[in-house]
Design a protein around this motif. Structure first.
Motif, PDB file in Angstrom:
ATOM      1  N   ASP A  55       9.878 -17.949  53.623  1.00 32.12           N
ATOM      2  CA  ASP A  55      10.739 -18.874  52.902  1.00 32.12           C
ATOM      3  C   ASP A  55      10.539 -18.577  51.414  1.00 32.12           C
ATOM      4  O   ASP A  55       9.607 -19.074  50.776  1.00 32.12           O
ATOM      5  N   TYR A 102      12.563 -12.037  40.792  1.00 32.01           N
ATOM      6  CA  TYR A 102      12.233 -11.563  42.137  1.00 32.01           C
ATOM      7  C   TYR A 102      12.529 -10.078  42.163  1.00 32.01           C
ATOM      8  O   TYR A 102      13.655  -9.656  41.870  1.00 32.01           O
ATOM      9  N   ASP A 132      12.060 -19.388  48.661  1.00 34.37           N
ATOM     10  CA  ASP A 132      12.126 -20.463  47.676  1.00 34.37           C
ATOM     11  C   ASP A 132      10.794 -21.194  47.568  1.00 34.37           C
ATOM     12  O   ASP A 132      10.361 -21.572  46.473  1.00 34.37           O
ATOM     13  N   THR A 133      10.132 -21.359  48.717  1.00 39.06           N
ATOM     14  CA  THR A 133       8.830 -22.029  48.703  1.00 39.06           C
ATOM     15  C   THR A 133       7.817 -21.227  47.908  1.00 39.06           C
ATOM     16  O   THR A 133       7.065 -21.770  47.084  1.00 39.06           O
ATOM     17  N   SER A 144      16.577 -14.447  52.250  1.00 33.61           N
ATOM     18  CA  SER A 144      17.547 -15.120  51.395  1.00 33.61           C
ATOM     19  C   SER A 144      16.824 -16.096  50.483  1.00 33.61           C
ATOM     20  O   SER A 144      15.704 -16.530  50.771  1.00 33.61           O
ATOM     21  N   LEU A 145      17.489 -16.435  49.374  1.00 34.23           N
ATOM     22  CA  LEU A 145      16.901 -17.389  48.439  1.00 34.23           C
ATOM     23  C   LEU A 145      18.002 -18.149  47.723  1.00 34.23           C
ATOM     24  O   LEU A 145      19.159 -17.730  47.676  1.00 34.23           O
ATOM     25  N   ASN A 146      17.620 -19.287  47.153  1.00 35.66           N
ATOM     26  CA  ASN A 146      18.491 -20.080  46.312  1.00 35.66           C
ATOM     27  C   ASN A 146      18.291 -19.599  44.875  1.00 35.66           C
ATOM     28  O   ASN A 146      17.169 -19.652  44.355  1.00 35.66           O
ATOM     29  N   VAL A 147      19.349 -19.141  44.223  1.00 33.07           N
ATOM     30  CA  VAL A 147      19.181 -18.549  42.884  1.00 33.07           C
ATOM     31  C   VAL A 147      18.610 -19.547  41.881  1.00 33.07           C
ATOM     32  O   VAL A 147      18.037 -19.144  40.867  1.00 33.07           O
ATOM     33  N   PHE A 148      18.748 -20.845  42.162  1.00 38.81           N
ATOM     34  CA  PHE A 148      18.166 -21.817  41.247  1.00 38.81           C
ATOM     35  C   PHE A 148      16.645 -21.748  41.230  1.00 38.81           C
ATOM     36  O   PHE A 148      16.009 -22.180  40.266  1.00 38.81           O
ATOM     37  N   SER A 149      16.054 -21.171  42.283  1.00 41.52           N
ATOM     38  CA  SER A 149      14.605 -20.947  42.281  1.00 41.52           C
ATOM     39  C   SER A 149      14.205 -19.974  41.180  1.00 41.52           C
ATOM     40  O   SER A 149      13.071 -19.987  40.706  1.00 41.52           O
TER      41      SER A 149
END
Length: 347
Positions: free
Chosen positions: A250, A288, A252-253, A275-280
């Motif tokens: 995960d 990244y 984002d974590t 996959s990731l949330n770009v806000f991270s």
């Protein structure tokens, strides 16, 4: 042509078995190496089992090669008979593109020639280090400094450079907090190298079962990612996170553990997309990134660094007949921390 003993895969599903392979005659720019040790990398298993695309068989794996020069070509000046040398993941590249010219042959725009499973300049399939001898272009042979045993040096040709390169690029050193995800073949080298660079090192592992090893190898801290409290306690902590595992994380974590402007670098190669949330990334200016082994010049730099700091891989030496058993143990995470084949047992 020289015919030498080897261990090869004949299909994606059959065990590796004894065989022979032919090595080309030593050309003007070539070096003949008597292989003493060859490490077993997880990528060997992926390639042998066609998990990263269809392989061509028979295939002799092995790209963590350490041995002694026994013959050199007429134009070779960098190595001599009797030298202690190593060969990593590449044995050729175009030498002309921008990455090659700046010493990053791993990113050759025309595609480098891998130590095994690639088509060489003469049209033959390259075969790797699970064998007694190999012929390699001198430009892709590195010197193993005195003070490093050939057995402990062999895994440095992949695991060592794969972790050294991103740690160096992203500034691991004094006053930097570095986290290493996973304490396996790559992770244990990352801990040793980051510690030697002067960083404050934390291991992030699924459990605490290897904690004693991690601290012995140079980690300052050790946390279990199986405990949700770890992510609360360490939020916003690290300047660099080096992900050495091939599991689907995960992202984002884990990105939440980075400090503002910190970088998470992937060197593990999971088979599934991540996959990731770009806000991270956006909200804290985080990065990244990915990193692939290192160039030949940097590989030599890494070996010199390891010799200076007394760093070798933690190895379990095995005879050739235990290669298939070792593969299963790698998949079960039952190795501390790199299997190395004694190639004398191939004869």
């Amino acid at each position: 042509m020289l015919t030498v003993p080897a261990y090869a895969a004949t299909s994606a599903t059959e065990p590796l078995a004894p065989t022979t392979v032919e090595r080309r005659d030593v050309g003007p720019h070539d070096v003949l190496i008597d292989i003493k040790y060859c490490g077993i990398c997880h990528s060997d298993i992926h390639n042998v089992r066609s998990e990263w695309g269809p392989a061509t068989y028979p295939l002799v794996p092995g790209h963590e090669i350490a041995g002694i020069v026994t013959q050199v070509g007429s134009e070779v000046t960098r190595h001599a008979v009797g030298d202690r040398v190593g060969v990593g993941c590449m044995v050729n590249s175009c030498r002309e593109c921008v990455p090659c010219l700046r010493g990053e042959e791993q990113y050759c725009l025309k595609g480098n020639t891998l130590t095994y499973g690639s088509i060489d300049a003469d049209g033959t399939l390259t075969q790797g280090g699970y064998s007694t001898h190999v012929v390699v272009n001198d430009d892709f042979v590195v010197t193993i400094p005195e003070g490093l045993g050939l057995d402990e040096a062999a895994p440095l040709l992949c695991a060592g450079i794969t972790t050294y390169s991103p740690l160096r690029r992203w500034g691991a050193g004094p006053d930097k907090k570095v986290a290493v995800i996973g304490l396996g073949g790559l992770g244990h080298m990352a801990v040793k190298i980051a510690h030697a660079m002067g960083a404050e090192v934390t291991v992030l592992s699924q459990s605490l079962k290897k904690m004693d090893d991690g601290l012995r190898l140079g980690a300052d801290h050790y946390y279990a990612t199986g405990d949700p409290a770890t992510f609360e306690q360490l939020a916003g902590t690290f300047d660099v996170i080096l992900n050495t595992v091939s599991a689907k994380l995960d992202l984002d974590t884990f990105l939440g553990l980075l400090a503002v402007g910190g970088t998470m670098v992937n060197v593990g190669a999971p088979a599934e997309p991540l996959s990731l949330n770009v806000f991270s990334l956006i909200m804290q200016g985080r990065v990244y990134a990915g990193s692939l082994i290192g160039g030949i010049r940097e590989t030599q730099e890494m070996l010199d660094f390891c010799a200076e700091h007394g760093i070798g891989a933690e190895v379990e030496i095995i005879p050739a007949e235990k290669i298939n058993e070792a593969y299963e143990r790698v998949l079960a995470s039952d190795v501390r921390y790199r299997f190395v084949i004694d190639t004398a047992t191939l004869a």
